[in-house]
Design a protein around this motif. Structure first.
Motif, mmCIF file in Angstrom:
data_model
loop_
_atom_site.group_PDB
_atom_site.id
_atom_site.type_symbol
_atom_site.label_atom_id
_atom_site.label_comp_id
_atom_site.label_asym_id
_atom_site.label_seq_id
_atom_site.Cartn_x
_atom_site.Cartn_y
_atom_site.Cartn_z
ATOM 1 N N UNK A 310 34.393 -8.620 -32.091
ATOM 2 C CA UNK A 310 32.957 -8.422 -32.317
ATOM 3 C C UNK A 310 32.132 -9.656 -31.921
ATOM 4 N N UNK A 311 31.072 -9.417 -31.138
ATOM 5 C CA UNK A 311 30.118 -10.486 -30.801
ATOM 6 C C UNK A 311 28.813 -10.227 -31.547
ATOM 7 N N UNK A 312 28.189 -9.099 -31.251
ATOM 8 C CA UNK A 312 26.968 -8.698 -31.960
ATOM 9 C C UNK A 312 26.734 -7.201 -31.767
ATOM 10 N N UNK A 313 25.760 -6.683 -32.519
ATOM 11 C CA UNK A 313 25.441 -5.249 -32.450
ATOM 12 C C UNK A 313 23.995 -5.051 -32.028
ATOM 13 N N UNK A 314 23.803 -4.315 -30.941
ATOM 14 C CA UNK A 314 22.453 -3.882 -30.561
ATOM 15 C C UNK A 314 22.060 -2.788 -31.548
ATOM 16 N N UNK A 315 20.950 -2.996 -32.243
ATOM 17 C CA UNK A 315 20.617 -2.159 -33.405
ATOM 18 C C UNK A 315 19.192 -1.624 -33.318
ATOM 19 N N UNK A 316 19.071 -0.306 -33.492
ATOM 20 C CA UNK A 316 17.758 0.345 -33.564
ATOM 21 C C UNK A 316 17.799 1.314 -34.743
ATOM 22 N N UNK A 317 16.762 1.328 -35.551
ATOM 23 C CA UNK A 317 16.726 2.310 -36.643
ATOM 24 C C UNK A 317 16.561 3.701 -36.054
ATOM 25 N N UNK A 318 17.026 4.703 -36.792
ATOM 26 C CA UNK A 318 16.910 6.084 -36.317
ATOM 27 C C UNK A 318 15.458 6.440 -35.993
ATOM 28 N N UNK A 319 14.541 6.115 -36.899
ATOM 29 C CA UNK A 319 13.127 6.461 -36.695
ATOM 30 C C UNK A 319 12.565 5.812 -35.443
ATOM 31 N N UNK A 320 12.915 4.537 -35.204
ATOM 32 C CA UNK A 320 12.424 3.845 -34.004
ATOM 33 C C UNK A 320 13.034 4.434 -32.731
ATOM 34 N N UNK A 321 14.301 4.815 -32.797
ATOM 35 C CA UNK A 321 14.980 5.413 -31.644
ATOM 36 C C UNK A 321 14.283 6.715 -31.245
ATOM 37 N N UNK A 322 13.962 7.530 -32.249
ATOM 38 C CA UNK A 322 13.293 8.817 -31.982
ATOM 39 C C UNK A 322 11.865 8.579 -31.488
ATOM 40 N N UNK A 323 11.131 7.704 -32.164
ATOM 41 C CA UNK A 323 9.725 7.452 -31.806
ATOM 42 C C UNK A 323 9.585 6.871 -30.402
ATOM 43 N N UNK A 324 10.560 6.062 -29.986
ATOM 44 C CA UNK A 324 10.495 5.415 -28.670
ATOM 45 C C UNK A 324 11.357 6.117 -27.612
ATOM 46 N N UNK A 325 11.902 7.235 -27.998
ATOM 47 C CA UNK A 325 12.658 8.100 -27.082
ATOM 48 C C UNK A 325 13.817 7.392 -26.394
ATOM 49 N N UNK A 326 14.598 6.670 -27.187
ATOM 50 C CA UNK A 326 15.852 6.151 -26.654
ATOM 51 C C UNK A 326 15.949 4.644 -26.551
#
Length: 357
Positions: A310-326
């Protein structure tokens, strides 16, 4: 990780009927005589989660994979199971293997369905099951604390067993162990009495919305937090319909959620579980983790190499992922974060792990 719930109860309370409905199968016999379920039936069910479908649409994923839950229909026990009565020994060994216990309790009258007791009494029935589990724990603890076996028990397990023995012998609340010891250590103890529990009051069709006198008395004693009112017969009828018919039927009888949905919600709550997602063109997938799970541990659910390197995790909240379309727009709009090994994964996080091979 997947979690396993064992459905237990006295004979003929509706366990196998509920199991068949939950797992969309007819694996379990549902006959009107004691012990019609001899060996446990296991059904693996996809956990319904609209978020998986929504993420997949945005990522244009070829494949969708839900996380799963296993239900185990365990043979009915009787008073004296801890001493081998009925199918007692088999029952008690099977129940040790599950993460949570679903107590199926009869809360309906019927001349057609044989009852092992002369009267319907949900409180008495639960006390029979709980007593048998406690007596089985008592026997197990005493054996493990004998001089010859004590040397094979590590110090922390020894403390757990000694406190549990004191609770059982002196009628104290054994759940105090949950505040004193790590959950993993408690699971290793194999004690039945401390497993998380969900109480399912099985009612007739007329009582599914507001319950009845049986459920009211039961909930007065045991509370509502971990108690569900379900009609196994209705769940079975829903199980036989296709999706459109299912929705129409549920609307007609005024049911907002199926018993499966309610049980999963309770299960996640009492077992303290969360869900994270991975999403891309190939697949969108849901993963179950323990609450307060670190990013490397979450990565290990996918593959042990992910955790080790493990180095790091690219992380987006579910709501932000949906609102910004990916992924792309989320990154452009500053909604993607790079989280390190101490990050505590939150329910609904969409993650992409960077790791060394």
């Amino acid at each position: 990780m997947s979690f396993k719930c064992g459905i237990v109860g006295l004979p003929n309370v509706g366990k196998s009927t509920l199991f068949n409905a939950l797992t969309n199968s007819n694996k379990a016999q549902a006959a009107n005589f004691p012990f019609c379920t001899i060996d446990p039936n296991v059904g693996i069910v996809a956990v319904p989660d609209n978020r998986v479908e929504n993420l997949a649409k945005i990522s244009k994923s070829k494949k969708i994979i839900n996380t799963t839950i296993s239900f185990v229909d365990i043979a009915g026990l009787v008073k004296g199971a801890s001493k081998g009565e009925g199918l007692g020994n088999k029952f008690l060994s099977h129940i040790r293997e599950v993460d949570a216990i679903i107590h199926m309790i009869r809360c309906f009258d019927s001349d057609d369905i044989q009852n092992v007791n002369l009267t319907v009494d949900p409180i008495r029935d639960l006390e029979i099951i709980e007593t048998e589990m406690m007596l089985a724990d008592l026997e197990s603890i005493q054996k493990r604390l004998e001089k010859n076996n004590k040397k094979n028990v590590d110090e922390e397990q020894l403390k757990i067993l000694e406190i549990a023995l004191d609770c059982i012998n002196n009628n104290k609340d054994i759940s105090i162990l949950n505040s004193k010891f790590d959950k993993k250590k408690l699971n290793q103890s194999g004690l039945l009495s401390i497993k998380p529990k969900i109480f399912v009051c099985n009612v007739d069709e007329q009582s599914v919305h507001e319950g009845n006198n049986y459920t009211k008395n039961f909930m007065t004693k045991y509370g509502i937090e971990n108690t569900l009112i379900v009609s196994a017969d209705i769940e079975n009828q829903i199980n036989e319909l296709d999706n459109n018919e299912k929705k129409n039927y549920m609307d007609m009888i005024g049911l907002k959620e199926t018993g499966l949905d309610l049980l999963i919600q309770k299960g996640y709550k009492i077992l303290e579980l969360d869900t994270f997602f991975t999403s891309g063109p190939e697949e969108t997938r849901a993963w179950t983790i323990q609450k307060n799970c670190t990013a490397p541990k979450a990565a290990g659910e996918i593959h042990t190499d992910f955790e080790k390197g493990f180095i790091r995790a690219e992380t987006i909240s579910y709501d932000d992922f949906i609102a910004n379309e990916g992924w792309l727009n989320s990154k452009t709009n500053g909604k993607m974060r790079l989280e390190g090994k101490d990050y505590i994964v939150k329910d609904g996080d969409v993650l992409n792990f960077r790791f060394n091979t």
